[in-house]
Write a protein that holds these residues in place. Structure first.
Motif, PDB file in Angstrom:
ATOM      1  N   PRO A  58       3.162   4.452  -4.496  1.00 35.78           N
ATOM      2  CA  PRO A  58       4.092   3.726  -5.363  1.00 35.78           C
ATOM      3  C   PRO A  58       3.746   3.827  -6.857  1.00 35.78           C
ATOM      4  O   PRO A  58       4.646   3.946  -7.691  1.00 35.78           O
ATOM      5  N   SER A  59       2.447   3.804  -7.210  1.00 35.42           N
ATOM      6  CA  SER A  59       2.099   3.791  -8.637  1.00 35.42           C
ATOM      7  C   SER A  59       2.582   5.048  -9.340  1.00 35.42           C
ATOM      8  O   SER A  59       3.262   4.983 -10.369  1.00 35.42           O
ATOM      9  N   ILE A  93       0.984  15.150  -7.140  1.00 33.75           N
ATOM     10  CA  ILE A  93       0.447  15.727  -5.896  1.00 33.75           C
ATOM     11  C   ILE A  93      -0.093  14.624  -4.978  1.00 33.75           C
ATOM     12  O   ILE A  93      -0.510  13.566  -5.438  1.00 33.75           O
ATOM     13  N   ASP A  94      -0.069  14.920  -3.699  1.00 38.76           N
ATOM     14  CA  ASP A  94      -0.657  13.973  -2.723  1.00 38.76           C
ATOM     15  C   ASP A  94      -1.271  14.765  -1.584  1.00 38.76           C
ATOM     16  O   ASP A  94      -0.782  15.830  -1.219  1.00 38.76           O
ATOM     17  N   ARG A  95      -2.332  14.206  -1.010  1.00 39.35           N
ATOM     18  CA  ARG A  95      -2.989  14.927   0.081  1.00 39.35           C
ATOM     19  C   ARG A  95      -2.249  14.797   1.396  1.00 39.35           C
ATOM     20  O   ARG A  95      -2.426  15.614   2.289  1.00 39.35           O
ATOM     21  N   ASN A  96      -1.407  13.779   1.538  1.00 37.98           N
ATOM     22  CA  ASN A  96      -0.665  13.618   2.781  1.00 37.98           C
ATOM     23  C   ASN A  96       0.415  14.683   2.900  1.00 37.98           C
ATOM     24  O   ASN A  96       0.953  15.134   1.899  1.00 37.98           O
ATOM     25  N   TRP A 142       3.917   5.064   2.872  1.00 44.64           N
ATOM     26  CA  TRP A 142       3.371   3.872   2.220  1.00 44.64           C
ATOM     27  C   TRP A 142       2.324   3.276   3.156  1.00 44.64           C
ATOM     28  O   TRP A 142       2.658   2.821   4.242  1.00 44.64           O
ATOM     29  N   MET A 196      -1.302   1.714   8.383  1.00 39.82           N
ATOM     30  CA  MET A 196      -0.866   0.396   8.863  1.00 39.82           C
ATOM     31  C   MET A 196       0.665   0.271   8.817  1.00 39.82           C
ATOM     32  O   MET A 196       1.197  -0.829   8.668  1.00 39.82           O
ATOM     33  N   GLN A 235       5.114  -7.818   1.613  1.00 32.89           N
ATOM     34  CA  GLN A 235       4.894  -9.224   1.269  1.00 32.89           C
ATOM     35  C   GLN A 235       5.531  -9.590  -0.067  1.00 32.89           C
ATOM     36  O   GLN A 235       5.348 -10.711  -0.534  1.00 32.89           O
ATOM     37  N   VAL A 236       6.216  -8.645  -0.669  1.00 34.60           N
ATOM     38  CA  VAL A 236       6.900  -8.983  -1.925  1.00 34.60           C
ATOM     39  C   VAL A 236       8.390  -8.646  -1.810  1.00 34.60           C
ATOM     40  O   VAL A 236       8.792  -7.825  -0.993  1.00 34.60           O
ATOM     41  N   ARG A 252       8.032  -2.591   6.059  1.00 31.78           N
ATOM     42  CA  ARG A 252       7.245  -1.545   5.364  1.00 31.78           C
ATOM     43  C   ARG A 252       7.838  -0.168   5.608  1.00 31.78           C
ATOM     44  O   ARG A 252       7.791   0.700   4.747  1.00 31.78           O
ATOM     45  N   ASP A 280      -4.990  18.067  -1.415  1.00 36.82           N
ATOM     46  CA  ASP A 280      -6.121  17.130  -1.430  1.00 36.82           C
ATOM     47  C   ASP A 280      -6.995  17.427  -2.644  1.00 36.82           C
ATOM     48  O   ASP A 280      -7.602  18.499  -2.722  1.00 36.82           O
ATOM     49  N   SER A 298      -4.848  -7.449   7.290  1.00 33.81           N
ATOM     50  CA  SER A 298      -4.962  -6.194   8.055  1.00 33.81           C
ATOM     51  C   SER A 298      -5.616  -6.443   9.411  1.00 33.81           C
ATOM     52  O   SER A 298      -5.209  -5.865  10.421  1.00 33.81           O
ATOM     53  N   PHE A 320     -11.008  -3.025   0.993  1.00 34.02           N
ATOM     54  CA  PHE A 320     -11.313  -1.880   0.130  1.00 34.02           C
ATOM     55  C   PHE A 320     -12.514  -2.189  -0.756  1.00 34.02           C
ATOM     56  O   PHE A 320     -12.788  -3.349  -1.060  1.00 34.02           O
ATOM     57  N   LEU A 345     -13.725   9.476  -6.498  1.00 32.12           N
ATOM     58  CA  LEU A 345     -13.108  10.553  -7.289  1.00 32.12           C
ATOM     59  C   LEU A 345     -13.181  10.234  -8.785  1.00 32.12           C
ATOM     60  O   LEU A 345     -13.511  11.093  -9.604  1.00 32.12           O
ATOM     61  N   SER A 378      -3.190  -4.248  -8.158  1.00 31.86           N
ATOM     62  CA  SER A 378      -3.182  -3.319  -7.017  1.00 31.86           C
ATOM     63  C   SER A 378      -1.870  -3.419  -6.232  1.00 31.86           C
ATOM     64  O   SER A 378      -1.699  -2.732  -5.227  1.00 31.86           O
TER      65      SER A 378
HETATM   66  C1  LIG Z   1      -1.719  -2.457   4.794  1.00 38.75           C
HETATM   67  C2  LIG Z   1      -1.337  -2.767   3.376  1.00 38.75           C
HETATM   68  C3  LIG Z   1      -0.205  -3.486   3.109  1.00 38.75           C
HETATM   69  C4  LIG Z   1       0.149  -3.760   1.790  1.00 38.75           C
HETATM   70  N1  LIG Z   1       1.260  -4.504   1.575  1.00 38.75           N
HETATM   71  C5  LIG Z   1       1.608  -4.775   0.317  1.00 38.75           C
HETATM   72  C6  LIG Z   1       2.780  -5.556   0.046  1.00 38.75           C
HETATM   73  O1  LIG Z   1       3.449  -6.007   0.971  1.00 38.75           O
HETATM   74  N2  LIG Z   1       3.124  -5.774  -1.242  1.00 38.75           N
HETATM   75  C7  LIG Z   1       2.373  -5.285  -2.273  1.00 38.75           C
HETATM   76  O2  LIG Z   1       2.741  -5.489  -3.437  1.00 38.75           O
HETATM   77  N3  LIG Z   1       1.262  -4.566  -2.046  1.00 38.75           N
HETATM   78  C8  LIG Z   1       0.863  -4.307  -0.789  1.00 38.75           C
HETATM   79  N4  LIG Z   1      -0.266  -3.583  -0.564  1.00 38.75           N
HETATM   80  C9  LIG Z   1      -1.080  -3.125  -1.713  1.00 38.75           C
HETATM   81  C10 LIG Z   1      -0.865  -1.629  -2.013  1.00 38.75           C
HETATM   82  O3  LIG Z   1      -2.048  -1.190  -2.586  1.00 38.75           O
HETATM   83  C11 LIG Z   1       0.277  -1.385  -2.961  1.00 38.75           C
HETATM   84  O4  LIG Z   1       1.472  -1.857  -2.425  1.00 38.75           O
HETATM   85  C12 LIG Z   1       0.546   0.087  -3.277  1.00 38.75           C
HETATM   86  O5  LIG Z   1       0.499   0.876  -2.117  1.00 38.75           O
HETATM   87  C13 LIG Z   1      -0.370   0.644  -4.330  1.00 38.75           C
HETATM   88  O6  LIG Z   1       0.135   1.900  -4.686  1.00 38.75           O
HETATM   89  P1  LIG Z   1      -0.781   3.071  -5.237  1.00 38.75           P
HETATM   90  O7  LIG Z   1       0.127   4.204  -5.477  1.00 38.75           O
HETATM   91  O8  LIG Z   1      -1.586   2.573  -6.381  1.00 38.75           O
HETATM   92  O9  LIG Z   1      -1.828   3.384  -4.092  1.00 38.75           O
HETATM   93  P2  LIG Z   1      -1.573   3.896  -2.612  1.00 38.75           P
HETATM   94  O10 LIG Z   1      -0.352   3.324  -2.032  1.00 38.75           O
HETATM   95  O11 LIG Z   1      -2.865   3.676  -1.906  1.00 38.75           O
HETATM   96  O12 LIG Z   1      -1.323   5.456  -2.778  1.00 38.75           O
HETATM   97  C14 LIG Z   1      -2.341   6.346  -3.125  1.00 38.75           C
HETATM   98  C15 LIG Z   1      -1.895   7.751  -2.761  1.00 38.75           C
HETATM   99  O13 LIG Z   1      -2.897   8.644  -3.206  1.00 38.75           O
HETATM  100  C16 LIG Z   1      -3.122   9.627  -2.215  1.00 38.75           C
HETATM  101  N5  LIG Z   1      -4.470  10.137  -2.383  1.00 38.75           N
HETATM  102  C17 LIG Z   1      -5.635   9.463  -2.232  1.00 38.75           C
HETATM  103  N6  LIG Z   1      -6.668  10.264  -2.498  1.00 38.75           N
HETATM  104  C18 LIG Z   1      -6.154  11.471  -2.823  1.00 38.75           C
HETATM  105  C19 LIG Z   1      -6.731  12.710  -3.182  1.00 38.75           C
HETATM  106  N7  LIG Z   1      -8.065  12.869  -3.270  1.00 38.75           N
HETATM  107  N8  LIG Z   1      -5.912  13.779  -3.441  1.00 38.75           N
HETATM  108  C20 LIG Z   1      -4.558  13.625  -3.358  1.00 38.75           C
HETATM  109  N9  LIG Z   1      -3.966  12.472  -3.018  1.00 38.75           N
HETATM  110  C21 LIG Z   1      -4.755  11.402  -2.752  1.00 38.75           C
HETATM  111  C22 LIG Z   1      -2.907   8.897  -0.891  1.00 38.75           C
HETATM  112  O14 LIG Z   1      -2.589   9.794   0.134  1.00 38.75           O
HETATM  113  C23 LIG Z   1      -1.759   7.946  -1.251  1.00 38.75           C
HETATM  114  O15 LIG Z   1      -0.500   8.523  -0.958  1.00 38.75           O
HETATM  115  C24 LIG Z   1      -0.653  -3.303   0.730  1.00 38.75           C
HETATM  116  C25 LIG Z   1      -1.814  -2.581   1.003  1.00 38.75           C
HETATM  117  C26 LIG Z   1      -2.162  -2.318   2.314  1.00 38.75           C
HETATM  118  C27 LIG Z   1      -3.428  -1.568   2.587  1.00 38.75           C
END
Ligand SMILES: Cc1cc2nc3c(=O)[nH]c(=O)nc-3n(C[C@H](O)[C@H](O)[C@H](O)COP(=O)(O)OP(=O)(O)OC[C@H]3O[C@@H](n4cnc5c(N)ncnc54)[C@H](O)[C@@H]3O)c2cc1C
Length: 442
Positions: free
Chosen positions: A15-16, A38-41, A46, A50, A58-59, A100, A124, A207, A344, A351, A397
């Motif tokens: 999402p970020s 880029i993403d490793r998946n 999301w 899980m 939750q939002v 989700r 990756d 979780s 976490f 990294l 986060s």
């Molecule tokens: C089970 C769970 C439920 C959640 N529910 C909520 C919710 O309901 N509401 C809320 O606001 N927040 C929730 N969160 C918090 C969650 O962190 C955020 O919603 C959101 O996913 C953060 O986005 P992000 O992009 O920063 O990180 P992430 O969603 O963690 O995305 C990171 C991405 O980076 C990729 N990545 C990681 N390492 C590498 C690499 N070395 N090379 C390439 N790609 C890589 C991953 O594959 C992933 O796609 C939840 C978290 C969890 C664990």
């Protein structure tokens, strides 16, 4: 080996960075033209480990990638529902919080709706190194992928989330016996449904609660001992009052506060997001356990107020040593597998740490606009998303602030590109002029 160059590389397509891609398309189209995500998946997901069929966000849905920043955006969750013919059904549900699975679909739809920012999956990232010119000025970043190819960029945005926390006591336990929640779905899919595994589930978080519920269906014959330090499961302490500290507008206040005040605020807010369970989930779990007892079923139980003080593999099983926090009495728990709802790590992700070590930074700090503070001359910039809770507040986060954060980063990059006089020099705060400059170009 192939080496490519882009102006901005965003690592992690969660999402970020998807929110950033949207912000760049809307606010900085010329940057977007030369941005790669880029993403490793292999697919956009999301929190795939899980992504349970009944689990809900939750939002509220309006806290999507863009609406709080730009309610008229074509990238909103509502636009997605409209474009995919699901708006009537969603409204008729009468719920603010989507499943989700719906959020994951929305993220894929956003990625496929981008017109300028490109994205590549199955990439990756294994290392990121600073690049310097002959005079020693830091001019960019060299990102290496697992297949040996590399990408250089002037701007880098890391949005890879935090590293899973595996408690030290499990350090010597073989990986096949441990499942962290981030790996729940793929790992459980590889286990036999018929096996009567003896499972220890660790932690008292949402979780853990979700795994406890999911195991009932995924491994119906398993025996689960849910082990936790806490005296009991507790509901999250959210209220309309505490939710105000998740507003994007609170980030300024939080960032401007002295560090002791920030720590105090985070401590007070802790139970609104961590080591707690939603009231709805508590109801479900209690009812299920009640019905278990009614049906004389005793293969699921909670063991509270214990520390796991040792864990080892003996013959063909795991032996966990549980120390009772009330009496100090030590008992043994014999299990086949451990499932960890331990969240976490609070440490800087590996990294990022390796990058900042390579730069030679003693500490990892970002400006108000999320730019990594470098202690040296630089014409490049790196931004960190989602790991700045200590300086930017409890919402960092979560989905709550990411639309605005993406805008902050986009404006900072616009200002940075416009020349040194517009840069947040030496890591100082985002200057008002940078905002003005960014807003003019939007
Ligand atoms: C089970 C769970 C439920 C959640 N529910 C909520 C919710 O309901 N509401 C809320 O606001 N927040 C929730 N969160 C918090 C969650 O962190 C955020 O919603 C959101 O996913 C953060 O986005 P992000 O992009 O920063 O990180 P992430 O969603 O963690 O995305 C990171 C991405 O980076 C990729 N990545 C990681 N390492 C590498 C690499 N070395 N090379 C390439 N790609 C890589 C991953 O594959 C992933 O796609 C939840 C978290 C969890 C664990």
């Amino acid at each position: 080996m192939t080496k490519r160059e882009v102006e901005l590389l965003a690592v992690g397509a969660g999402p970020s960075n998807l929110g950033l891609a949207v912000a760049l398309e809307e606010l900085a189209p010329d940057v977007a033209e030369n941005t790669l995500l880029i993403d490793r998946n292999p697919t956009i997901e999301w929190q795939p480990g899980m992504l349970l069929p009944w689990a809900k966000s939750q939002v509220a849905f309006v806290k999507d990638l863009v609406t709080l920043r730009n309610p008229r955006s074509r990238f909103s969750f509502l636009s997605h529902l409209h474009a995919t013919g699901r708006l009537d059904d969603f409204i008729n549900m009468g719920e603010l919080t989507p499943y989700r699975l719906e959020i994951a679909e929305y993220l894929r739809w956003v990625a496929n709706s981008l017109r300028k920012v490109r994205y590549e999956l199955g990439c990756d990232c294994v290392s990121i190194m600073p690049q310097r010119d002959a005079a020693g000025t830091l001019t960019g970043w060299l990102t290496t992928l697992a297949d040996g190819t590399s990408i250089s960029s002037r701007y880098l945005v890391i949005g890879t989330g935090r590293d899973p926390h595996i408690p030290q006591v499990f350090a010597d336990i073989p990986g096949h016996r441990i499942v962290h929640s981030t790996q729940y779905r793929p790992r459980v899919a590889g286990l036999s449904k018929e096996m009567p595994y003896r499972v220890a589930l660790v932690g008292s978080s949402q979780s853990s609660a979700e795994m406890f519920r999911a195991l009932r269906e995924d491994l119906p014959d398993c025996d689960v001992a849910w082990v936790m330090r806490a005296i009991s499961l507790t509901a999250d302490q959210s209220s309309k009052f505490t939710n105000q500290f998740y507003y994007p507008s609170f980030v300024d206040d939080f960032y401007a506060s002295p560090s002791e005040a920030r720590e105090r605020m985070l401590r007070e807010m802790y139970k609104t997001n961590y080591s707690c369970v939603t009231p709805a989930m508590l109801e479900t779990l209690y009812t299920e356990l009640y019905l278990d007892r009614l049906g004389q079923r005793n293969d699921r139980r909670l063991i509270t107020m214990v520390d796991i003080t040792a864990a080892r593999e003996v013959a063909d099983e795991l032996v966990l040593e549980l120390t009772d926090r009330r009496t100090g009495a030590v008992t043994q728990l014999h299990r086949d597998m451990v499932f960890l709802g331990t969240g976490f790590s609070w440490e800087t992700p590996r990294l990022v740490r390796r990058l900042t070590d390579a730069i030679g930074l003693d500490q990892v700090q970002v400006t108000r606009a999320y730019q990594l503070i470098l202690d040296e001359p630089s014409t490049a910039a790196c931004y960190l998303q989602g790991i700045n809770e200590a300086t930017h507040g409890i919402g960092d986060s979560l989905l709550s602030v990411l639309a605005h954060r993406a805008q902050d980063i986009a404006f900072d990059i616009i200002a940075h590109r416009a020349g040194p006089q517009n840069r947040a020099h030496g890591g100082a705060d985002l200057p008002a002029e940078a905002y003005a400059l960014g807003r003019q170009s939007s």
